[in-house]
Scaffold this active site. Structure first.
Site, PDB file in Angstrom:
ATOM      1  N   THR A   1     -19.712  33.138  24.749  1.00 39.35           N
ATOM      2  CA  THR A   1     -19.021  32.820  23.501  1.00 39.35           C
ATOM      3  C   THR A   1     -17.204  33.036  22.859  1.00 39.35           C
ATOM      4  OG1 THR A   1     -21.239  31.767  22.886  1.00 39.35           O
ATOM      5  CG2 THR A   1     -19.004  31.217  21.130  1.00 39.35           C
TER       6      THR A   1
ATOM      7  N   VAL B   1     -17.801  40.008  10.267  1.00 42.36           N
ATOM      8  CA  VAL B   1     -17.903  39.409   9.146  1.00 42.36           C
ATOM      9  C   VAL B   1     -16.933  38.453   9.263  1.00 42.36           C
ATOM     10  CG1 VAL B   1     -17.882  39.725   6.529  1.00 42.36           C
ATOM     11  CG2 VAL B   1     -17.655  41.654   7.922  1.00 42.36           C
TER      12      VAL B   1
ATOM     13  N   GLY C   1     -16.761  35.160  10.410  1.00 41.38           N
ATOM     14  CA  GLY C   1     -16.682  34.539  11.789  1.00 41.38           C
ATOM     15  C   GLY C   1     -14.739  34.542  11.410  1.00 41.38           C
TER      16      GLY C   1
ATOM     17  N   GLY D   1     -29.054  25.327  19.470  1.00 35.99           N
ATOM     18  CA  GLY D   1     -28.569  27.067  19.908  1.00 35.99           C
ATOM     19  C   GLY D   1     -28.047  27.728  18.621  1.00 35.99           C
TER      20      GLY D   1
ATOM     21  N   GLU E   1     -29.463  33.355  17.175  1.00 39.59           N
ATOM     22  CA  GLU E   1     -29.305  34.622  17.646  1.00 39.59           C
ATOM     23  C   GLU E   1     -30.757  35.112  18.749  1.00 39.59           C
ATOM     24  OE1 GLU E   1     -26.968  37.357  16.961  1.00 39.59           O
ATOM     25  OE2 GLU E   1     -25.829  36.377  15.265  1.00 39.59           O
TER      26      GLU E   1
ATOM     27  N   ASP F   1     -28.798  40.471   9.771  1.00 39.61           N
ATOM     28  CA  ASP F   1     -27.030  39.980  10.486  1.00 39.61           C
ATOM     29  C   ASP F   1     -26.049  39.867   8.988  1.00 39.61           C
ATOM     30  OD1 ASP F   1     -24.960  38.703  12.360  1.00 39.61           O
ATOM     31  OD2 ASP F   1     -25.343  36.852  10.184  1.00 39.61           O
TER      32      ASP F   1
ATOM     33  N   LYS G   1     -23.229  42.133   7.439  1.00 38.75           N
ATOM     34  CA  LYS G   1     -21.765  41.893   7.082  1.00 38.75           C
ATOM     35  C   LYS G   1     -21.798  42.803   5.819  1.00 38.75           C
ATOM     36  CE  LYS G   1     -22.486  37.916  10.100  1.00 38.75           C
ATOM     37  NZ  LYS G   1     -22.870  36.761  10.166  1.00 38.75           N
TER      38      LYS G   1
ATOM     39  N   GLY H   1     -18.997  30.796  16.173  1.00 35.69           N
ATOM     40  CA  GLY H   1     -18.184  30.063  17.241  1.00 35.69           C
ATOM     41  C   GLY H   1     -17.302  30.553  18.301  1.00 35.69           C
TER      42      GLY H   1
HETATM   43  P1  NDP Z   1     -22.848  35.867  24.335  1.00 34.79           P
HETATM   44  O1  NDP Z   1     -24.646  36.246  24.273  1.00 34.79           O
HETATM   45  O2  NDP Z   1     -22.139  34.888  24.267  1.00 34.79           O
HETATM   46  O3  NDP Z   1     -22.316  36.637  25.050  1.00 34.79           O
HETATM   47  C1  NDP Z   1     -22.434  38.528  25.621  1.00 34.79           C
HETATM   48  C2  NDP Z   1     -21.056  38.116  26.539  1.00 34.79           C
HETATM   49  O4  NDP Z   1     -21.995  39.778  27.228  1.00 34.79           O
HETATM   50  C3  NDP Z   1     -21.903  38.305  27.984  1.00 34.79           C
HETATM   51  O5  NDP Z   1     -20.637  37.766  28.689  1.00 34.79           O
HETATM   52  C4  NDP Z   1     -22.831  38.783  29.154  1.00 34.79           C
HETATM   53  O6  NDP Z   1     -22.606  38.734  30.199  1.00 34.79           O
HETATM   54  C5  NDP Z   1     -22.180  40.487  28.367  1.00 34.79           C
HETATM   55  N1  NDP Z   1     -23.380  41.249  28.169  1.00 34.79           N
HETATM   56  C6  NDP Z   1     -24.929  41.145  27.922  1.00 34.79           C
HETATM   57  N2  NDP Z   1     -25.071  42.671  28.153  1.00 34.79           N
HETATM   58  C7  NDP Z   1     -23.727  42.825  28.526  1.00 34.79           C
HETATM   59  C8  NDP Z   1     -24.429  44.465  29.745  1.00 34.79           C
HETATM   60  N3  NDP Z   1     -24.870  45.396  30.028  1.00 34.79           N
HETATM   61  N4  NDP Z   1     -22.916  44.762  30.308  1.00 34.79           N
HETATM   62  C9  NDP Z   1     -21.654  43.239  30.781  1.00 34.79           C
HETATM   63  N5  NDP Z   1     -21.652  42.758  29.762  1.00 34.79           N
HETATM   64  C10 NDP Z   1     -23.131  41.938  28.916  1.00 34.79           C
HETATM   65  O7  NDP Z   1     -22.327  36.832  22.734  1.00 34.79           O
HETATM   66  P2  NDP Z   1     -21.046  36.222  21.820  1.00 34.79           P
HETATM   67  O8  NDP Z   1     -20.679  35.880  22.588  1.00 34.79           O
HETATM   68  O9  NDP Z   1     -21.525  35.097  21.270  1.00 34.79           O
HETATM   69  O10 NDP Z   1     -21.910  37.205  20.651  1.00 34.79           O
HETATM   70  C11 NDP Z   1     -20.297  38.425  21.006  1.00 34.79           C
HETATM   71  C12 NDP Z   1     -20.510  39.740  20.355  1.00 34.79           C
HETATM   72  O11 NDP Z   1     -19.508  38.876  19.101  1.00 34.79           O
HETATM   73  C13 NDP Z   1     -21.673  39.793  19.548  1.00 34.79           C
HETATM   74  O12 NDP Z   1     -21.713  41.066  19.026  1.00 34.79           O
HETATM   75  C14 NDP Z   1     -21.640  38.990  18.111  1.00 34.79           C
HETATM   76  O13 NDP Z   1     -22.549  39.114  17.067  1.00 34.79           O
HETATM   77  C15 NDP Z   1     -20.638  38.837  17.699  1.00 34.79           C
HETATM   78  N6  NDP Z   1     -20.205  37.308  16.850  1.00 34.79           N
HETATM   79  C16 NDP Z   1     -20.526  36.149  17.374  1.00 34.79           C
HETATM   80  C17 NDP Z   1     -20.005  35.425  16.918  1.00 34.79           C
HETATM   81  C18 NDP Z   1     -20.290  33.555  17.986  1.00 34.79           C
HETATM   82  O14 NDP Z   1     -19.654  32.485  16.556  1.00 34.79           O
HETATM   83  N7  NDP Z   1     -20.975  33.613  18.894  1.00 34.79           N
HETATM   84  C19 NDP Z   1     -19.298  34.890  15.831  1.00 34.79           C
HETATM   85  C20 NDP Z   1     -19.028  36.265  15.373  1.00 34.79           C
HETATM   86  C21 NDP Z   1     -19.926  38.027  15.367  1.00 34.79           C
HETATM   87  P3  NDP Z   1     -23.137  37.314  31.099  1.00 34.79           P
HETATM   88  O15 NDP Z   1     -21.909  36.263  30.500  1.00 34.79           O
HETATM   89  O16 NDP Z   1     -22.730  38.020  32.604  1.00 34.79           O
HETATM   90  O17 NDP Z   1     -23.940  36.970  30.888  1.00 34.79           O
HETATM   91  N1  HSE Z   2     -25.839  34.399  13.786  1.00 33.24           N
HETATM   92  C1  HSE Z   2     -24.162  34.989  12.853  1.00 33.24           C
HETATM   93  C2  HSE Z   2     -24.610  33.468  11.795  1.00 33.24           C
HETATM   94  C3  HSE Z   2     -23.250  34.421  13.775  1.00 33.24           C
HETATM   95  O1  HSE Z   2     -25.075  32.616  11.794  1.00 33.24           O
HETATM   96  O2  HSE Z   2     -23.805  33.175  10.936  1.00 33.24           O
HETATM   97  C4  HSE Z   2     -21.898  34.624  13.309  1.00 33.24           C
HETATM   98  O3  HSE Z   2     -21.884  36.534  13.282  1.00 33.24           O
END
Ligand code: NDP
Ligand code: HSE
Length: 428
Positions: free
Chosen positions: A14, A134, A136, A189, A192, A203, A207, A304
């Site tokens: 994402t 922290v 987003g 979706g 986590e 989580d 933060k 997001g």
């Molecule tokens: P996703 O699960 O959507 O994406 C994780 C990515 O990491 C995927 O592309 C995955 O690969 C890759 N990955 C996982 N394990 C490995 C590995 N061993 N080697 C290489 N690549 C790997 O996560 P998000 O984008 O949602 O979140 C990413 C970070 O941002 C996290 O730390 C999350 O807490 C943080 N975050 C997320 C927010 C959100 O809204 N989503 C908000 C704030 C923070 P593949 O696609 O091939 O499976």
């Molecule tokens: N799971 C977290 C939330 C994602 O719902 O706020 C953003 O850190």
């Protein structure tokens, strides 16, 4: 010609895809704002073949994020994989060892290993930036470290987990029970991979511990956060709180007091008409209080693709401009080791109980509260349900520890039909 800033991005989910899109779509704007081109050199994720909706053909591919982190042709390692162990930690450590700056959205990694990583980064002259970790899209780290740098921060508060806020407001608006709304959040979706990170308050606790460190110049102390999730909040609690003029929020509060560092992330009642009470859905809100500024309130999307990538790009632009701020706002050696507060500031509490419907049951509960020095402000008995009587008590200000002891003592009186629900009332 100006030197480009070269990024290696590990994680194309994402957030990672959101970052790639912004860099591809806004290359000219970013270069104009930072004075140099921002380019992606190489990327990494688990599956090379996955269609991610963006063109990755221009970038080198690394199967192993550690190899990506060590590449000579990147300046900044952007960690967007998640998790506090495994590849995220290994690759971040490898990047720092190789002298790369690090940008991450990973609150779990920094809450657990932030001190060690900051020490390693400082020894190497690297920076670690984590705005996206922290709240987003809300630029709260930047607000604390830059905009409010002239303040002694007195308190940090907020709603920092959008999923919990969605669940609690949906229960309120639709009158639905927790389990049903949890299932909805899952289907949408929002949760986590390990839902307990959200609904268990972990989580949001991660933060809060990061904000505390920046706000008070203390070492990150996630272990010192009093944590309580929202799993025990029932529709009954939501309705009772509403009748009293409150909303239930998973609220984080951090303040440095004479008793030590108070950090709690717990469900609380807040006034329905307050900015926190009015916060609905997945939105986050952070309230910052400083001696000079008094109070500011930041509100915005906590998660997001767009909002989180926006925060990552703020960090990318800062690094491109040459801004080099210590990880937690002051040099890592200056971060203080502060004891967790032995007791939290006193507050009124909401106490919901189901009592066995027998003579003297209510009197026993009132007596136990009195024995622990807890004074009753309001009390209400609901409709009997078979052999049980619901009772709601609002206490005067007391300590959570005294209330816990009183609840334990009540259990041995034999009048409780189930475990009471006790929620702090924050008149914010
Ligand atoms: P996703 O699960 O959507 O994406 C994780 C990515 O990491 C995927 O592309 C995955 O690969 C890759 N990955 C996982 N394990 C490995 C590995 N061993 N080697 C290489 N690549 C790997 O996560 P998000 O984008 O949602 O979140 C990413 C970070 O941002 C996290 O730390 C999350 O807490 C943080 N975050 C997320 C927010 C959100 O809204 N989503 C908000 C704030 C923070 P593949 O696609 O091939 O499976
Ligand atoms: N799971 C977290 C939330 C994602 O719902 O706020 C953003 O850190």
């Amino acid at each position: 010609m100006t030197t480009p800033l070269r990024l290696g991005i590990a994680g194309l989910g994402t957030v990672g895809v959101g970052v790639v899109k912004i860099i591809r779509q806004k290359a000219n704007l970013l270069a104009a704002r930072t004075g140099r081109p921002i380019v992606i050199t190489a990327v990494s994720a688990r599956s090379r073949d996955k269609d991610r909706g963006v063109n990755l053909a221009d970038y080198a591919w690394e199967d192993d994020p550690v190899d990506l982190a060590k590449r000579d042709d990147i300046d900044v390692f952007v960690e967007l994989m998640g998790g506090h162990e495994g590849p995220a930690k290994d690759a971040t450590e490898a990047a720092i060892a190789a002298g790369k700056d690090v940008i991450t959205a990973n609150k779990a990694l920094l809450a657990i290993h932030g001190q060690a990583l900051a020490e390693a980064a400082e020894a190497k002259g690297c920076v670690i930036r984590f705005e996206a970790a922290v709240a987003g899209g809300i630029p709260v780290v930047k607000s604390l470290t830059e905009g409010l740098a002239g303040n002694d921060i007195t308190r940090v508060m907020g709603v920092m987990n959008g999923t919990c806020n969605y669940i609690l407001t949906r229960m309120q608006d639709a009158g639905l029970p927790y389990d049903e709304v949890f299932a909805e959040a899952d289907a949408l979706g929002y949760l986590e991979a390990d839902p307990n990170l959200d609904v268990g308050g972990i989580d949001a606790g991660h933060k809060l511990s990061l904000l505390s460190s920046i706000a008070f110049g203390t070492k990150v102390a996630f272990d010192g956060v009093e944590l309580e999730g929202i799993q025990r909040i029932s529709i009954e609690d939501i309705n009772q709180a509403a009748d009293l003029g409150y909303r239930i929020k998973l609220l984080g509060v951090a303040q440095l007091t004479g008793r030590g560092l108070e950090q709690r992330m717990t469900p609380c009642l807040v006034p329905a008409d307050s900015p926190l009470g009015q916060l609905t859905g997945g939105t986050n809100m952070v309230v910052l209080e400083g001696d000079a500024v008094e109070q500011i309130v930041l509100r915005g999307p906590g998660a997001g693709e767009g909002p989180t990538a926006s925060a990552v790009m703020g960090d990318v632009c800062d690094v491109a401009r040459g801004l080099r701020i210590s990880t937690f706002g002051v040099p890592v050696g200056a971060l203080e080791s502060t004891q967790p507060a032995q007791s939290n500031s006193p507050a009124p509490f909401y106490l919901r109980m189901a009592l066995l419907d027998r003579p003297g049951a209510l009197a026993k509960v009132a007596t136990v509260l009195g024995e622990f020095g807890i004074s009753i402000d309001r009390m209400r008995q609901g409709q009997h349900d078979g052999s049980e009587a619901p009772v709601l008590i609002v206490t005067h200000k007391t300590q959570r520890s005294a209330l816990n002891e009183a609840i334990a003592a009540m259990s041995s009186t034999g009048v409780l039909a189930s475990d009471p629900v006790a929620l702090r009332i924050e008149n914010v």
